[in-house]
Design a protein around this motif. Sequence first.
Motif, mmCIF file in Angstrom:
data_model
loop_
_atom_site.group_PDB
_atom_site.id
_atom_site.type_symbol
_atom_site.label_atom_id
_atom_site.label_comp_id
_atom_site.label_asym_id
_atom_site.label_seq_id
_atom_site.Cartn_x
_atom_site.Cartn_y
_atom_site.Cartn_z
ATOM 1 N N LEU A 81 0.893 -0.940 -0.105
ATOM 2 C CA LEU A 81 -0.086 0.068 -0.088
ATOM 3 C C LEU A 81 0.560 1.300 -0.152
ATOM 4 O O LEU A 81 0.394 1.941 -0.900
ATOM 5 N N PHE A 82 1.759 0.965 0.369
ATOM 6 C CA PHE A 82 3.141 2.412 0.294
ATOM 7 C C PHE A 82 3.541 2.328 -0.760
ATOM 8 O O PHE A 82 3.367 3.436 -1.286
ATOM 9 N N SER A 83 3.580 0.900 -0.859
ATOM 10 C CA SER A 83 4.383 1.491 -2.635
ATOM 11 C C SER A 83 3.295 2.283 -3.370
ATOM 12 O O SER A 83 3.354 2.862 -4.614
ATOM 13 N N ILE A 84 1.925 1.479 -3.888
ATOM 14 C CA ILE A 84 1.261 1.757 -4.842
ATOM 15 C C ILE A 84 0.609 3.761 -4.521
ATOM 16 O O ILE A 84 0.755 3.786 -5.468
ATOM 17 N N VAL A 85 0.838 3.898 -3.382
ATOM 18 C CA VAL A 85 0.441 5.627 -2.756
ATOM 19 C C VAL A 85 0.961 6.123 -3.371
ATOM 20 O O VAL A 85 1.485 7.319 -4.330
ATOM 21 N N GLY A 86 2.715 6.019 -3.122
ATOM 22 C CA GLY A 86 3.774 5.861 -3.456
ATOM 23 C C GLY A 86 3.719 6.742 -5.553
ATOM 24 O O GLY A 86 3.971 7.984 -5.550
ATOM 25 N N ASN A 87 3.698 5.806 -6.675
ATOM 26 C CA ASN A 87 3.708 5.476 -7.205
ATOM 27 C C ASN A 87 3.130 6.190 -7.740
ATOM 28 O O ASN A 87 3.094 7.346 -8.678
#
Length: 292
Positions: free
Chosen positions: A202-208
């Motif tokens: 989720l962190f990676s999804i939001v960041g990208n």
Amino acid sequence: MYYKSTSYRLFTGFNYFLLLLASVLCVLPIVHILAVSFSASAAANSHLVGLWPVDFNVESYTKTMNNPNFGRAFLVAIERTLLGTFMTMAVITLAGYALSKENAAFKSRNVYAWYFVFTMLFTGGVIPTYIVVRNLHLMDTLWALVLPGAVQVFNMILLMNFFKATPKELEEAAFMDGAGHFTILFRVYLPLAMPAIATLSLFSIVGNWNAWFDGLLYINDYRNYPLATFLQTIIVQQDFSKLNPDVNELKNISQRTVKAAQIFIGILPVLLVYPLLQGYFVKGIVLGAVKE
């Protein structure tokens, strides 16, 4: 049925009140943006819209969704998010598993661990990174948006610490059954690590999804912009040339309503993904995995 004292009830009620207040404060701005996006131009520009649309219309959404540049940017953002999240999780999972081993099993562990920590504390900067991307001929490609940020060291350290906290008895039992490292990683560690994997994903999804600055740096053709970069050029720079507006449509839409519509469309995928992964946040990690 156990006894609850008055102080306990007051403390619990106060906590519920604070959580409810925080939830309302988070939801109200989204509701306001949604109301503005469905309101008429005059009402939005006059700041008459609260939590309910005024002179309901969908012109802002119609104009936004019919814009081929917006649709292309939306697809680029989806591709970037999926590819970036997959690459990030693959890299930090493999690296985190290897670095979670003891020095006896991985003699160069400390060297690699400090190497990763050094890259997290000291970076080359924007200009050297741009030169590297340009010399690798990655400009105006999706790889320019994915590769520079593929290794998220902080998330890797979190996953490494999770793997280290996993009972060693599980790994030893798998080794006794003839399993190798890849089998242990995918059959033992990853099933237990689903709460951590979901959270970091989720962190990676939001960041990208929200990244916009790298699009301005590495993408010269605005038709290849990801959604966040495309919205930045319209919302922050207020460049409406990419929306192809005409006089008749501007009667029902304004910068304020279009901005609200685009902001809501931009946050909608994250709002849809978060509930799907939320269930993993509260699950036990290795509770009951080992009985002694």
